[in-house]
Design an enzyme around this catalytic site. Structure first.
Site, PDB file in Angstrom:
ATOM      1  N   HIS A 113       0.846  -1.193   0.000  1.00 46.47           N
ATOM      2  CA  HIS A 113       0.000   0.000   0.000  1.00 46.47           C
ATOM      3  C   HIS A 113       0.878   1.239   0.000  1.00 46.47           C
ATOM      4  O   HIS A 113       2.040   1.198   0.438  1.00 46.47           O
ATOM      5  CB  HIS A 113      -0.913   0.005   1.222  1.00 46.47           C
ATOM      6  CG  HIS A 113      -1.982  -1.040   1.189  1.00 46.47           C
ATOM      7  ND1 HIS A 113      -3.102  -0.967   1.972  1.00 46.47           N
ATOM      8  CD2 HIS A 113      -2.107  -2.190   0.462  1.00 46.47           C
ATOM      9  CE1 HIS A 113      -3.875  -2.007   1.744  1.00 46.47           C
ATOM     10  NE2 HIS A 113      -3.282  -2.777   0.831  1.00 46.47           N
TER      11      HIS A 113
ATOM     12  N   GLU B  41       1.068   3.923   1.792  1.00 48.66           N
ATOM     13  CA  GLU B  41       1.653   4.354   3.067  1.00 48.66           C
ATOM     14  C   GLU B  41       2.812   3.457   3.477  1.00 48.66           C
ATOM     15  O   GLU B  41       3.846   3.949   3.945  1.00 48.66           O
ATOM     16  CB  GLU B  41       0.583   4.347   4.173  1.00 48.66           C
ATOM     17  CG  GLU B  41      -0.553   5.314   3.942  1.00 48.66           C
ATOM     18  CD  GLU B  41      -1.728   4.724   3.176  1.00 48.66           C
ATOM     19  OE1 GLU B  41      -2.835   5.274   3.294  1.00 48.66           O
ATOM     20  OE2 GLU B  41      -1.551   3.705   2.458  1.00 48.66           O
TER      21      GLU B  41
ATOM     22  N   CYS C 148      -6.003   2.456   5.645  1.00 49.13           N
ATOM     23  CA  CYS C 148      -6.716   1.225   5.985  1.00 49.13           C
ATOM     24  C   CYS C 148      -6.181   0.711   7.325  1.00 49.13           C
ATOM     25  O   CYS C 148      -5.172   1.227   7.833  1.00 49.13           O
ATOM     26  CB  CYS C 148      -6.510   0.189   4.880  1.00 49.13           C
ATOM     27  SG  CYS C 148      -4.866  -0.572   4.876  1.00 49.13           S
TER      28      CYS C 148
ATOM     29  N   CYS D 291      -2.395  -0.186   7.179  1.00 44.67           N
ATOM     30  CA  CYS D 291      -1.538   0.998   7.074  1.00 44.67           C
ATOM     31  C   CYS D 291      -1.565   1.812   8.356  1.00 44.67           C
ATOM     32  O   CYS D 291      -0.533   2.330   8.785  1.00 44.67           O
ATOM     33  CB  CYS D 291      -1.961   1.852   5.883  1.00 44.67           C
ATOM     34  SG  CYS D 291      -1.623   1.040   4.306  1.00 44.67           S
TER      35      CYS D 291
END
Length: 156
Positions: A53, A55, A83, A86
């Site tokens: 992801h 991040e 999310c 993250c």
């Protein structure tokens, strides 16, 4: 640079990632002392990695840049509310602040709905959708005890 300028970079990374087929529409930057030290785009498809992801990618790059596993004194700008995975990574990295653009409802509206993960966390392991069981706790505790006894450990 100000917050808006850093957020524009995160948003641009998200847009570029979509156009380049890297993964979902998410971008992030890590900033320290007014400088971007980590950039990330969602790379789930490109890397075939469900943890890639934006991040997480940005955190990894920033930590490598700093030569440290924490981001004290940093701000993470992300194009969308993080999310659960993250958010956990961000908390472990310990930046000073998170700034995000879209929220989780915006993500859910385009089929990136992680509400079920938040719900799952409220259930004990044996009552989750993904079968989860504990085993060999006593044997596994050895690693915990070894860490607790380690004299030269680095706390984090």
């Amino acid at each position: 640079m100000r917050d808006e300028q850093f957020m524009k970079v995160a948003i641009q990374l998200a847009i570029e990632g979509v156009h380049n087929g890297l993964g979902g529409p998410f971008g992030a930057v890590v900033v320290k002392d007014g400088l971007i030290i980590g950039r990330g785009q969602n790379r789930v498809l490109a890397d075939r990695d469900p943890t890639a992801h934006a991040e997480v990618v940005a955190i990894r790059q920033a930590c490598e840049h700093l030569g440290h596993f924490q981001l004290e004194g940093c701000v993470i700008y992300t194009s969308c509310e993080p999310c659960p995975m993250c958010l956990g990574a961000i908390y472990w990295a310990r930046p000073n602040r998170i700034v995000f653009g879209c929220d989780r409802q915006d993500a859910a509206a385009i089929d990136f709905d992680d509400a079920f993960i938040y719900e799952e966390l409220n259930h004990p392991p044996g009552h989750r959708r993904l079968p989860t069981e504990q085993m060999m706790r006593q044997e596994a505790l050895y690693a915990m005890q070894a860490w607790a006894a380690k004299k030269d450990k680095t706390q984090y």
